[in-house]
Design an enzyme around this catalytic site. Structure first.
Site, PDB file in Angstrom:
ATOM      1  N   SER A 192       0.879  -1.172   0.000  1.00 17.67           N
ATOM      2  CA  SER A 192       0.000   0.000   0.000  1.00 17.67           C
ATOM      3  C   SER A 192       0.911   1.214   0.000  1.00 17.67           C
ATOM      4  O   SER A 192       2.086   1.125   0.390  1.00 17.67           O
ATOM      5  CB  SER A 192      -0.853  -0.024   1.272  1.00 17.67           C
ATOM      6  OG  SER A 192      -1.260   1.266   1.630  1.00 17.67           O
TER       7      SER A 192
ATOM      8  N   TYR B 232      -1.550  -1.346  10.228  1.00 21.59           N
ATOM      9  CA  TYR B 232      -1.713  -1.702   8.809  1.00 21.59           C
ATOM     10  C   TYR B 232      -0.507  -1.210   8.014  1.00 21.59           C
ATOM     11  O   TYR B 232       0.079  -1.966   7.223  1.00 21.59           O
ATOM     12  CB  TYR B 232      -3.000  -1.061   8.298  1.00 21.59           C
ATOM     13  CG  TYR B 232      -3.274  -1.226   6.820  1.00 21.59           C
ATOM     14  CD1 TYR B 232      -3.814  -2.405   6.323  1.00 21.59           C
ATOM     15  CD2 TYR B 232      -3.014  -0.183   5.928  1.00 21.59           C
ATOM     16  CE1 TYR B 232      -4.092  -2.545   4.968  1.00 21.59           C
ATOM     17  CE2 TYR B 232      -3.282  -0.314   4.568  1.00 21.59           C
ATOM     18  CZ  TYR B 232      -3.819  -1.501   4.095  1.00 21.59           C
ATOM     19  OH  TYR B 232      -4.083  -1.635   2.756  1.00 21.59           O
TER      20      TYR B 232
HETATM   21  N1  NAP Z   1      -8.571  -0.520  -1.449  1.00 22.29           N
HETATM   22  C1  NAP Z   1      -7.495   0.213  -1.222  1.00 22.29           C
HETATM   23  O1  NAP Z   1      -7.549   1.453  -1.188  1.00 22.29           O
HETATM   24  C2  NAP Z   1      -6.148  -0.435  -1.024  1.00 22.29           C
HETATM   25  C3  NAP Z   1      -5.022   0.392  -1.045  1.00 22.29           C
HETATM   26  C4  NAP Z   1      -3.773  -0.180  -0.872  1.00 22.29           C
HETATM   27  C5  NAP Z   1      -3.653  -1.540  -0.687  1.00 22.29           C
HETATM   28  N2  NAP Z   1      -4.771  -2.327  -0.658  1.00 22.29           N
HETATM   29  C6  NAP Z   1      -4.584  -3.757  -0.440  1.00 22.29           C
HETATM   30  O2  NAP Z   1      -5.130  -4.472  -1.520  1.00 22.29           O
HETATM   31  C7  NAP Z   1      -5.531  -5.768  -1.084  1.00 22.29           C
HETATM   32  C8  NAP Z   1      -6.954  -6.049  -1.550  1.00 22.29           C
HETATM   33  O3  NAP Z   1      -7.810  -5.110  -0.936  1.00 22.29           O
HETATM   34  P1  NAP Z   1      -9.191  -4.616  -1.578  1.00 22.29           P
HETATM   35  O4  NAP Z   1      -9.179  -3.154  -1.513  1.00 22.29           O
HETATM   36  O5  NAP Z   1      -9.441  -5.297  -2.859  1.00 22.29           O
HETATM   37  O6  NAP Z   1     -10.188  -5.096  -0.425  1.00 22.29           O
HETATM   38  P2  NAP Z   1     -11.485  -6.034  -0.419  1.00 22.29           P
HETATM   39  O7  NAP Z   1     -12.350  -5.747  -1.592  1.00 22.29           O
HETATM   40  O8  NAP Z   1     -12.029  -5.875   0.958  1.00 22.29           O
HETATM   41  O9  NAP Z   1     -10.894  -7.505  -0.609  1.00 22.29           O
HETATM   42  C9  NAP Z   1     -10.135  -8.131   0.377  1.00 22.29           C
HETATM   43  C10 NAP Z   1     -10.057  -9.588   0.023  1.00 22.29           C
HETATM   44  O10 NAP Z   1      -9.220 -10.237   0.982  1.00 22.29           O
HETATM   45  C11 NAP Z   1      -9.966 -11.301   1.574  1.00 22.29           C
HETATM   46  N3  NAP Z   1      -9.560 -11.500   2.958  1.00 22.29           N
HETATM   47  C12 NAP Z   1      -9.522 -10.604   3.959  1.00 22.29           C
HETATM   48  N4  NAP Z   1      -9.142 -11.196   5.093  1.00 22.29           N
HETATM   49  C13 NAP Z   1      -8.952 -12.500   4.821  1.00 22.29           C
HETATM   50  C14 NAP Z   1      -8.566 -13.626   5.570  1.00 22.29           C
HETATM   51  N5  NAP Z   1      -8.312 -13.570   6.878  1.00 22.29           N
HETATM   52  N6  NAP Z   1      -8.475 -14.817   4.943  1.00 22.29           N
HETATM   53  C15 NAP Z   1      -8.763 -14.926   3.623  1.00 22.29           C
HETATM   54  N7  NAP Z   1      -9.131 -13.895   2.858  1.00 22.29           N
HETATM   55  C16 NAP Z   1      -9.219 -12.696   3.448  1.00 22.29           C
HETATM   56  C17 NAP Z   1     -11.410 -10.862   1.476  1.00 22.29           C
HETATM   57  O11 NAP Z   1     -12.288 -11.956   1.628  1.00 22.29           O
HETATM   58  P3  NAP Z   1     -13.523 -11.784   2.688  1.00 22.29           P
HETATM   59  O12 NAP Z   1     -14.294 -10.578   2.206  1.00 22.29           O
HETATM   60  O13 NAP Z   1     -14.268 -13.049   2.618  1.00 22.29           O
HETATM   61  O14 NAP Z   1     -12.859 -11.525   4.008  1.00 22.29           O
HETATM   62  C18 NAP Z   1     -11.417 -10.265   0.085  1.00 22.29           C
HETATM   63  O15 NAP Z   1     -11.486 -11.277  -0.892  1.00 22.29           O
HETATM   64  C19 NAP Z   1      -5.346  -5.774   0.431  1.00 22.29           C
HETATM   65  O16 NAP Z   1      -4.124  -6.400   0.752  1.00 22.29           O
HETATM   66  C20 NAP Z   1      -5.294  -4.298   0.784  1.00 22.29           C
HETATM   67  O17 NAP Z   1      -4.581  -4.065   1.963  1.00 22.29           O
HETATM   68  C21 NAP Z   1      -6.021  -1.805  -0.828  1.00 22.29           C
END
Ligand code: NAP
Length: 241
Positions: free
Chosen positions: A143, A156
């Protein structure tokens, strides 16, 4: 049977689902994993409707046995691993004085420990594809907070800084085996994770999950001699996650 295979964690929504779809378009057999089975099943239906071959494994990335089960299912179905996407992640905001131990552990386990375990469990598969085409690829979701820190999301941010460091180490350790590791460091991406901030940052001002997937598509096309250790994504204006 596709001649390439990819494993994507956290593929039930947001960035992981967009990357899985892109990898399907690029001809990969897919193993997709995430925590909640019903949500994962919905995503898998959409991927299969798009014509992709998909292995579906629900599991909690904080559990070592679940990580092992996911990799075993991938191995059994596809027998090879060209792209590993360590995308599952979780962020819990709290002021440092209010930080709850259980939530510290969860963020460390899902965002950092699981990535280490996936590398360990997949090392032989990655070495085999690295030897075959010198372009085995591991994408690790960091991130922008992993580059510059974040108040209130400090745990985080620390886990995401660890992802950058781990990625650097893996390039040093595995690069000569044809295995490239890349840390993606986005600002706000329009996914369920950023719902909490939508009052302040409009979704249309955020990066799209498809933008992130396109960056990964580019990485698939780089020559064996080109290593891109990290990609930082900004959206116009501040603040960033
Ligand atoms: N969105 C942003 O602004 C942003 C920015 C920088 C980095 N990121 C990173 O990008 C990645 C994806 O995030 P996203 O924004 O796409 O979020 P998201 O839509 O909430 O997706 C998160 C995914 O991770 C899964 N997950 C979470 N905890 C888990 C666990 N304990 N075991 C297995 N699966 C788990 C979720 O499944 P469930 O829903 O079933 O838990 C979901 O499939 C993350 O690593 C996040 O930190 C996001």
């Amino acid at each position: 049977m596709p001649d390439r295979a990819a494993l994507v964690t956290g593929a039930s929504s947001g960035i992981g689902l967009a990357i899985a779809r892109m990898l399907g378009e690029e001809g990969h057999g897919l193993t997709v994993a995430a925590r909640r089975p019903e949500k994962l099943a919905e995503a898998v239906t959409r991927l299969r409707d798009a014509g992709f071959e998909v292995e579906e494994v629900a599991g909690n990335m904080a559990e070592e046995a679940d990580v092992q089960r996911i990799v075993a299912a991938h191995r059994e179905r596809w027998g090879r691993l060209d792209v590993l996407v360590n995308n599952a992640g979780v962020g819990v905001g709290a002021a440092v004085a209010d930080t709850v131990t259980k939530r510290i552990d969860m963020q460390l386990d899902v965002n950092v420990r699981a990535i280490i375990l996936f590398y360990r469990e997949c090392a032989d598969l990655l070495r085999a594809t690295g030897a075959e085409h010198r372009n085995a690829l591991v994408i690790n979701l960091s991130s922008i907070s992993g580059k510059g820190g974040a108040g209130w999301l400090a745990v985080y941010a620390a886990t995401k800084a660890a992802v950058v460091g781990w990625t650097q180490s893996m390039n040093k350790e595995l690069g000569a085996d044809g295995i490239k590791s890349v840390a993606l460091c986005p600002g706000f991406v329009d996914t369920p994770m950023t719902e909490f901030i939508r009052e302040h940052v409009k979704p249309e001002d955020m990066i799209s999950p498809e933008d992130i997937a396109e960056a990964v598509r580019f990485l698939l096309r780089t020559s064996p001699n080109c290593v891109v250790p990290e990609i930082v994504f900004h959206q116009p204006g501040e603040p960033n996650l």
